[in-house]
Design a protein around this motif. Sequence first.
Motif, PDB file in Angstrom:
ATOM      1  N   ARG A 287       0.867  -1.190   0.000  1.00  0.00           N
ATOM      2  CA  ARG A 287       0.000   0.000   0.000  1.00  0.00           C
ATOM      3  C   ARG A 287       0.897   1.231   0.000  1.00  0.00           C
ATOM      4  N   ASN A 288       0.836   2.013  -1.077  1.00  0.00           N
ATOM      5  CA  ASN A 288       1.702   3.184  -1.195  1.00  0.00           C
ATOM      6  C   ASN A 288       1.276   4.275  -0.219  1.00  0.00           C
ATOM      7  N   LEU A 289       2.248   4.785   0.536  1.00  0.00           N
ATOM      8  CA  LEU A 289       1.972   5.882   1.458  1.00  0.00           C
ATOM      9  C   LEU A 289       2.404   7.218   0.898  1.00  0.00           C
ATOM     10  N   LEU A 290       3.562   7.228   0.261  1.00  0.00           N
ATOM     11  CA  LEU A 290       4.133   8.511  -0.164  1.00  0.00           C
ATOM     12  C   LEU A 290       5.101   8.273  -1.317  1.00  0.00           C
ATOM     13  N   GLU A 291       5.091   9.177  -2.300  1.00  0.00           N
ATOM     14  CA  GLU A 291       6.046   9.118  -3.394  1.00  0.00           C
ATOM     15  C   GLU A 291       6.681  10.489  -3.590  1.00  0.00           C
ATOM     16  N   LEU A 292       8.000  10.495  -3.791  1.00  0.00           N
ATOM     17  CA  LEU A 292       8.744  11.740  -3.977  1.00  0.00           C
ATOM     18  C   LEU A 292       9.483  11.676  -5.299  1.00  0.00           C
ATOM     19  N   GLU A 293       9.386  12.716  -6.087  1.00  0.00           N
ATOM     20  CA  GLU A 293      10.139  12.755  -7.330  1.00  0.00           C
ATOM     21  C   GLU A 293      11.583  13.156  -7.034  1.00  0.00           C
ATOM     22  N   GLU A 294      12.532  12.419  -7.624  1.00  0.00           N
ATOM     23  CA  GLU A 294      13.948  12.679  -7.400  1.00  0.00           C
ATOM     24  C   GLU A 294      14.556  13.373  -8.624  1.00  0.00           C
ATOM     25  N   PRO A 295      15.034  14.614  -8.468  1.00  0.00           N
ATOM     26  CA  PRO A 295      15.596  15.328  -9.616  1.00  0.00           C
ATOM     27  C   PRO A 295      16.976  14.835 -10.042  1.00  0.00           C
TER      28      PRO A 295
ATOM     29  N   ALA B 274      25.201  19.091  -6.795  1.00  0.00           N
ATOM     30  CA  ALA B 274      26.141  19.736  -5.878  1.00  0.00           C
ATOM     31  C   ALA B 274      25.547  21.017  -5.314  1.00  0.00           C
ATOM     32  N   GLY B 275      25.637  21.202  -4.021  1.00  0.00           N
ATOM     33  CA  GLY B 275      25.267  22.464  -3.397  1.00  0.00           C
ATOM     34  C   GLY B 275      23.786  22.769  -3.346  1.00  0.00           C
ATOM     35  N   ASP B 276      22.929  21.757  -3.458  1.00  0.00           N
ATOM     36  CA  ASP B 276      21.476  21.961  -3.384  1.00  0.00           C
ATOM     37  C   ASP B 276      21.048  23.146  -4.241  1.00  0.00           C
ATOM     38  N   PRO B 277      21.198  23.030  -5.587  1.00  0.00           N
ATOM     39  CA  PRO B 277      20.977  24.181  -6.478  1.00  0.00           C
ATOM     40  C   PRO B 277      19.524  24.439  -6.853  1.00  0.00           C
ATOM     41  N   PHE B 278      18.579  23.882  -6.118  1.00  0.00           N
ATOM     42  CA  PHE B 278      17.176  23.961  -6.515  1.00  0.00           C
ATOM     43  C   PHE B 278      16.492  25.184  -5.907  1.00  0.00           C
TER      44      PHE B 278
ATOM     45  N   THR C  50      15.636  29.274  -5.027  1.00  0.00           N
ATOM     46  CA  THR C  50      16.399  30.394  -4.473  1.00  0.00           C
ATOM     47  C   THR C  50      17.273  29.989  -3.303  1.00  0.00           C
ATOM     48  N   PHE C  51      16.750  29.134  -2.444  1.00  0.00           N
ATOM     49  CA  PHE C  51      17.472  28.762  -1.226  1.00  0.00           C
ATOM     50  C   PHE C  51      17.812  27.278  -1.151  1.00  0.00           C
ATOM     51  N   GLY C  52      17.472  26.514  -2.202  1.00  0.00           N
ATOM     52  CA  GLY C  52      17.694  25.074  -2.163  1.00  0.00           C
ATOM     53  C   GLY C  52      16.499  24.344  -1.573  1.00  0.00           C
ATOM     54  N   ASN C  53      16.422  23.052  -1.824  1.00  0.00           N
ATOM     55  CA  ASN C  53      15.311  22.255  -1.295  1.00  0.00           C
ATOM     56  C   ASN C  53      15.326  22.150   0.223  1.00  0.00           C
ATOM     57  N   ALA C  54      16.513  22.015   0.791  1.00  0.00           N
ATOM     58  CA  ALA C  54      16.608  21.753   2.229  1.00  0.00           C
ATOM     59  C   ALA C  54      16.026  22.878   3.073  1.00  0.00           C
ATOM     60  N   GLN C  55      16.158  24.124   2.608  1.00  0.00           N
ATOM     61  CA  GLN C  55      15.628  25.270   3.352  1.00  0.00           C
ATOM     62  C   GLN C  55      14.195  25.626   2.954  1.00  0.00           C
ATOM     63  N   ASN C  56      13.669  24.924   1.977  1.00  0.00           N
ATOM     64  CA  ASN C  56      12.322  25.191   1.483  1.00  0.00           C
ATOM     65  C   ASN C  56      11.333  24.221   2.145  1.00  0.00           C
ATOM     66  N   LYS C  57      10.574  24.695   3.082  1.00  0.00           N
ATOM     67  CA  LYS C  57       9.671  23.825   3.844  1.00  0.00           C
ATOM     68  C   LYS C  57       8.447  23.371   3.049  1.00  0.00           C
TER      69      LYS C  57
ATOM     70  N   THR D  13       8.705  21.693   0.283  1.00  0.00           N
ATOM     71  CA  THR D  13       9.069  20.471  -0.431  1.00  0.00           C
ATOM     72  C   THR D  13       9.460  19.391   0.566  1.00  0.00           C
ATOM     73  N   PHE D  14       9.346  18.128   0.128  1.00  0.00           N
ATOM     74  CA  PHE D  14       9.682  17.002   0.994  1.00  0.00           C
ATOM     75  C   PHE D  14      11.185  16.734   1.051  1.00  0.00           C
ATOM     76  N   LEU D  15      11.962  17.273   0.110  1.00  0.00           N
ATOM     77  CA  LEU D  15      13.383  16.945  -0.001  1.00  0.00           C
ATOM     78  C   LEU D  15      14.236  17.713   1.000  1.00  0.00           C
ATOM     79  N   GLY D  16      15.265  17.034   1.508  1.00  0.00           N
ATOM     80  CA  GLY D  16      16.152  17.648   2.485  1.00  0.00           C
ATOM     81  C   GLY D  16      15.495  17.815   3.845  1.00  0.00           C
ATOM     82  N   LYS D  17      14.676  16.822   4.218  1.00  0.00           N
ATOM     83  CA  LYS D  17      13.846  16.958   5.432  1.00  0.00           C
ATOM     84  C   LYS D  17      13.875  15.708   6.314  1.00  0.00           C
ATOM     85  N   VAL D  18      13.385  15.930   7.530  1.00  0.00           N
ATOM     86  CA  VAL D  18      12.949  14.833   8.398  1.00  0.00           C
ATOM     87  C   VAL D  18      11.434  14.952   8.433  1.00  0.00           C
ATOM     88  N   LEU D  19      10.748  13.915   7.987  1.00  0.00           N
ATOM     89  CA  LEU D  19       9.284  13.926   7.947  1.00  0.00           C
ATOM     90  C   LEU D  19       8.747  13.040   9.067  1.00  0.00           C
ATOM     91  N   ARG D  20       7.560  13.378   9.564  1.00  0.00           N
ATOM     92  CA  ARG D  20       6.921  12.546  10.594  1.00  0.00           C
ATOM     93  C   ARG D  20       5.453  12.381  10.254  1.00  0.00           C
TER      94      ARG D  20
END
Length: 557
Positions: free
Chosen positions: A129-137, A164-168, A170-177, A179-186
């Motif tokens: 049963r699929n819970l979540l899918e994330l597209e990987e660039p 390299a350097g999270d180029p996605f 203005t601020f990268g995926n990790a700082q962009n809340k 998006t699911f990428l660069g995160k700890v999800l709960r």
Amino acid sequence: MFSDHKGCLQLCLTEVANGLRNPVLMVHANDHTHRMFIAEQVGVIWVYLPDGSRLEEPFLDIRSLVLATPWLGDERGFLGMAFHPKYKDNSKFYIYYSYMDKNRVEKIRISELKVLASDANKADPRSERNLLELEEPAANHNGGQLHFGVDGYMYLFTGDGGKAGDPFGTFGNAQNKSTFLGKVLRIDVDGRSSDGKPYRIPPDNPFVSDPKARPEVYAYGVRNMWRCAVDRGDPVTKKGRGRIFCGDVGQNRFEEVDVIVKGGNYGWRAKEGFECYDTRLCHNSSLDDILPIFAYGRSVGKSVTGGFVYRGCESPNLNGLYIFGDFMNGRLMALQEDEKRNKWQKQDICIGSTKTCAFPRMISSYSKFIISFAEDEAGELYFLSTSYPSAYAPHGSLYKFIDPARRAPPGKCKYKPIPVKTKSKRILFVPRAKTVLELLNEPSTTKPLKKTSTPTAATPAAASQKGKKTPSTKIKASTAKPAPSGKKRQKIKAEAKPHKPKQEEKVARLDRTTPASPLPKNKSSHLTRTKKLLPKKAALGKEKQERRKKGRLSSSS
């Protein structure tokens, strides 16, 4: 604990399993059976029983779904697995893997499965049963950790999207809340949301009221956390219980170890380790960013593999030590908490000296590339590594840590596993690594066993990082020389011998923005050496030379 004159913590190992294809994890079901489930990157999970044997038929085989390649250092594949906290009642477990959809788009899938009612050692692939899918660039930085916290919620750890350097953006995926990428999800896997999601959002998630954030986000600003673990807590006081430790792979300067807190920003890409990475973002970033509990530079290692806090019974001196390693150079390390100073002190771990490990089953070496750490149901600590990091190369092994300085009293750590009916044939474990005692008893013509050298610690330089950097990855391969300007890459060389950590090992990172070299055909095992045969012409030439030589000798006589 026993430390040598250089301060290196002396530990021993026993070989538990071998012949595995890039073993990415080992987990237990917490059902008192004390079975161990080992997953290979290709998408196969094996069951190991308490007596050390393995079942011939896999627990799960989803190779047809999993996106994995023989390219050296490829990070895609089967990456995570966790059993439901109430597995004994509901037979549910969860997996995290790479796959390609019908439109040839690479994605990460997190899904739920059940175990067959007719066989406790077999999963039902039709129950997915699929819970979540994330597209990987990109192909790298896929994260992959999956576990349940003491709160009963599932925690998911995703990479920043790669390159390299999270180029996605203005601020990268990790700082962009958003998006699911660069995160700890709960998430709460036991419920469904009102908007149709197959899971519920925990009501106390930190950003549920932020319209610009994904409500699943628990923490952010992470690069590519590779292997996280929940602390069981002190066996007596339960102190530390529930803390989540993670190793976050760095860019080009620092690797770090973090403790995850709700709503925390771990700094990437503004910061790498304790220093600025993107100067503009760093100067504008929050002063409340969560700093690592420990970070190390390139003279120590190049790709952290997060570990566990030891809470087992057999080696009481290790209680409270966070044990982890480095994928690239095979270095093992430990962190000891200094509560008064609120700091963690690093100590190197040395394996296999003849003086400390001359006991039955103890071994003196291990395969170099440390992929993952693991904890069995009793709380004992292990790690999985390979000598050749290709998803299809069967050179992976599982090792168990032993502290020879102090063992628990006989009988104290005994437990009675609940028996499990097995329908599949059992394959007995056959060790491949030579024990210390075997090496000591070899004829004197062989070279004496060398002691493991003490790795050299490094002090991070206080300098900002500028310009484009080669992407750091988790599953990486070593090369003979550093790659020039991050462009040309050399093929990894298979390790011919099991690994003993050496001082100042020089290895280069594999650039994961382009595919690495495929696995060479007919590659021999790292545990057996094959003689190189002379080419046919060369062999004939050699034969003619021998005949001429004999002719000259006969004529002269």
